[in-house]
Design an enzyme around this catalytic site. Structure first.
Site, mmCIF file in Angstrom:
data_model
loop_
_atom_site.group_PDB
_atom_site.id
_atom_site.type_symbol
_atom_site.label_atom_id
_atom_site.label_comp_id
_atom_site.label_asym_id
_atom_site.label_seq_id
_atom_site.Cartn_x
_atom_site.Cartn_y
_atom_site.Cartn_z
ATOM 1 N N GLU A 209 0.921 -1.160 0.132
ATOM 2 C CA GLU A 209 0.156 -0.159 -0.075
ATOM 3 C C GLU A 209 0.877 1.366 -0.146
ATOM 4 O O GLU A 209 1.680 1.388 0.921
ATOM 5 C CB GLU A 209 -0.885 0.145 1.329
ATOM 6 C CG GLU A 209 -1.677 1.110 1.525
ATOM 7 C CD GLU A 209 -2.560 1.678 0.056
ATOM 8 O OE1 GLU A 209 -2.255 2.643 -0.507
ATOM 9 O OE2 GLU A 209 -3.289 0.569 -0.392
ATOM 10 N N GLY B 5 -7.889 2.407 2.069
ATOM 11 C CA GLY B 5 -8.283 2.874 0.821
ATOM 12 C C GLY B 5 -9.134 4.186 0.721
ATOM 13 O O GLY B 5 -9.353 4.923 1.776
ATOM 14 N N ILE C 91 -22.344 10.243 -5.475
ATOM 15 C CA ILE C 91 -21.396 11.137 -4.837
ATOM 16 C C ILE C 91 -22.011 12.491 -4.867
ATOM 17 O O ILE C 91 -22.281 13.221 -3.661
ATOM 18 C CB ILE C 91 -20.143 11.396 -5.246
ATOM 19 C CG1 ILE C 91 -19.440 10.192 -5.346
ATOM 20 C CG2 ILE C 91 -19.307 12.255 -4.734
ATOM 21 C CD1 ILE C 91 -18.086 9.790 -6.185
ATOM 22 N N GLU D 89 -25.180 12.822 -2.572
ATOM 23 C CA GLU D 89 -25.248 12.744 -0.972
ATOM 24 C C GLU D 89 -24.476 13.775 -0.611
ATOM 25 O O GLU D 89 -24.897 14.483 0.368
ATOM 26 C CB GLU D 89 -23.919 11.549 -0.767
ATOM 27 C CG GLU D 89 -24.684 10.207 -0.886
ATOM 28 C CD GLU D 89 -23.986 9.022 -0.400
ATOM 29 O OE1 GLU D 89 -24.480 7.927 -0.127
ATOM 30 O OE2 GLU D 89 -22.698 9.104 -0.115
ATOM 31 N N ASP E 183 -13.197 -1.624 -7.684
ATOM 32 C CA ASP E 183 -13.090 -0.707 -8.575
ATOM 33 C C ASP E 183 -12.429 -1.012 -10.005
ATOM 34 O O ASP E 183 -12.675 -0.503 -10.968
ATOM 35 C CB ASP E 183 -12.939 0.770 -7.780
ATOM 36 C CG ASP E 183 -14.015 1.055 -6.985
ATOM 37 O OD1 ASP E 183 -15.032 0.117 -6.790
ATOM 38 O OD2 ASP E 183 -14.212 1.936 -6.479
ATOM 39 N N MET F 60 -18.785 -0.707 -8.599
ATOM 40 C CA MET F 60 -17.661 0.143 -7.867
ATOM 41 C C MET F 60 -18.466 0.245 -6.507
ATOM 42 O O MET F 60 -18.884 1.425 -6.285
ATOM 43 C CB MET F 60 -17.734 1.291 -8.484
ATOM 44 C CG MET F 60 -16.671 1.195 -9.688
ATOM 45 S SD MET F 60 -15.907 2.629 -10.539
ATOM 46 C CE MET F 60 -14.661 2.205 -11.733
ATOM 47 N N HIS G 217 -43.710 -5.410 15.192
ATOM 48 C CA HIS G 217 -44.322 -4.202 15.169
ATOM 49 C C HIS G 217 -44.125 -3.344 16.452
ATOM 50 O O HIS G 217 -43.962 -3.962 17.480
ATOM 51 C CB HIS G 217 -45.950 -4.511 15.090
ATOM 52 C CG HIS G 217 -46.868 -3.271 15.313
ATOM 53 N ND1 HIS G 217 -47.347 -2.377 14.421
ATOM 54 C CD2 HIS G 217 -47.514 -2.791 16.334
ATOM 55 C CE1 HIS G 217 -47.815 -1.384 14.827
ATOM 56 N NE2 HIS G 217 -48.164 -1.647 16.017
#
Length: 415
Positions: free
Chosen positions: A33, A39, A157, A160, A271, A277, A402
């Site tokens: 990484e 990520g 994106i 939101e 992705d 994605m 309920h």
């Protein structure tokens, strides 16, 4: 020289999930990484965005983000501390199909899994050098609330962030080339959600093409026109593959790369393969890819992929839209239910919402699209039921607590 059973490139949701699962199955794993573990999703995507969604003010959101992200990142680093996992900090690049260079180290692996995620897809328009224009990462780094925010793109994106910054008090305008927002969502549901957001003060300019950002009267301009696979610097030419038109790495149903001459023991998940994605898609693709390496079978249904949009109110979907069912010529029945008829929704003062449930002529559930408080939880239930080929009659016979919002789903199939 480092030798390992599995080399994973990228420590996002798919990468670290693959490492964790493979290590527990007894494989020796090296994971590379170049940035922070977790990520895009954890550091500049899903998690910080949800910190904004669940905050009352911009200042509170900023503070919450600085505490939540390090905590979750530490959790991922804890996962990667497994004795079978070695974490290398640096960019990985293929030397050949079985060898990668990682920041000076040479790693030879029996299997390699690419999980490098995606990056912002910028529109080729005039004014991209305008200092007001940012992507989602840049928007999350703002230290002050913009008075006027213009958003290019009404996908997940864009929608939101439009909802969040409208809630914080920004004057928000959304510009979209298509005739409706959220193309993956049933058009009836998408339209109703957009109308609800308009009532909250968001301005939408649909069927509008953007040519020059200099034309916008805004303090900040968000480019929210989608994402593209991140493949730069991987040295993929060493594998002899040709990327898809959208820049994605081509894979088969096991997420394994293949070439004309040979079958590589290289996989691509999340992705970067351009299939779905979504963070949860990457995680399940990771499990399936590792299972394929181990020679194990599983029953993961990648054709059934639920998704959510965390606007206010939120929306969610699984399965085809009504328009898609019509285009494909698939006979279906559509049932509807509304939040305003649900006791729990009335008590919560969350009466805005609608659910559409689609079923085949034999009664099998095909899909569900909804917007309203906790729509994602309801759609998740439907997703589970579809995975088990549940019928409308069987759902009708399932008792729901309920008072709960889950009764909205049950109401859709009531006689």
């Amino acid at each position: 020289m480092i030798q390992t059973d599995l080399l994973i490139i990228g420590a996002g949701p798919g990468g670290y999930r693959a490492a964790e699962y493979a290590a527990k199955q007894g494989l020796h794993v090296v994971i590379a990484e170049e940035g922070e573990v977790g990520g895009t999703c954890l550091n500049v995507g899903c998690i910080p965005t949800k910190a904004y969604v669940h905050s009352a003010t911009f200042a509170e959101a900023r503070e919450r983000m600085t505490t939540v992200i390090p905590q979750l990142r530490a959790g991922v680093e804890g996962v990667l501390s497994h004795p079978n996992i070695t974490l290398l900090r640096g960019r990985a690049s293929f030397v050949d199909a079985h060898t990668c260079s990682v920041c000076g180290d040479t790693v030879t692996a029996k299997n390699t899994l690419i999980a490098t995620g995606s990056e912002t897809k910028w529109l080729p328009i005039k004014g991209l050098d305008d200092p007001r224009i940012v992507d989602s990462t840049g928007l999350l780094q703002l230290e002050s609330l913009p008075k006027k925010l213009c958003i290019i793109g009404a996908g997940v994106i864009g929608m939101e962030f439009a909802s969040v910054f409208n809630h914080f008090g920004s004057e928000v305008t959304v510009i979209e080339y298509l005739k409706e927002c959220l193309p993956a969502l049933d058009s009836d549901i998408a339209k109703r959600l957009r109308k609800q957001l308009e009532k909250k003060g968001i301005t939408f300019k649909m069927k509008t093409a953007v040519e020059n950002v200099a034309d916008f009267d805004a303090d900040v301009i968000l480019m929210a026109t989608g994402r593209k696979p991140r493949t730069a610097g991987l040295g993929l030419e060493a594998l002899g593959i040709t990327l898809e038109k959208n820049g994605a790495i081509p894979v088969d149903d096991n997420f394994q790369l293949s070439t004309v001459n040979c079958q590589l023991k290289v996989y691509a998940i999340g992705d970067v393969n351009g299939k779905q994605m979504l963070a949860h898609a990457a995680e399940m693709q990771a499990i399936h890819a590792v299972n394929h390496i181990l020679g194990k079978t599983d029953a993961i249904r990648f054709d059934i992929m639920p998704a959510a949009i965390f606007t206010e109110p939120e929306a969610a979907c699984v399965g085809p839209t009504e328009d898609q069912l019509k285009e494909l010529g698939i006979p279906y029945e559509c049932r509807k239910a509304f939040w305003r008829a649900n006791g729990k929704a009335l008590v919560m003062n969350e009466t805005e919402g609608m659910l559409k449930l689609f079923s085949a002529v034999d009664g099998r559930l095909l899909g569900c699209h909804a917007y309203g408080a906790h729509a994602a939880d309801i759609v998740q239930e439907v997703s589970t039921l579809i995975c088990r080929d549940t019928t409308v009659d069987q759902l009708r016979d399932m008792i729901h607590i309920h008072p709960t919002l889950g009764e909205i789903l049950h109401a859709a199939v009531a006689d």
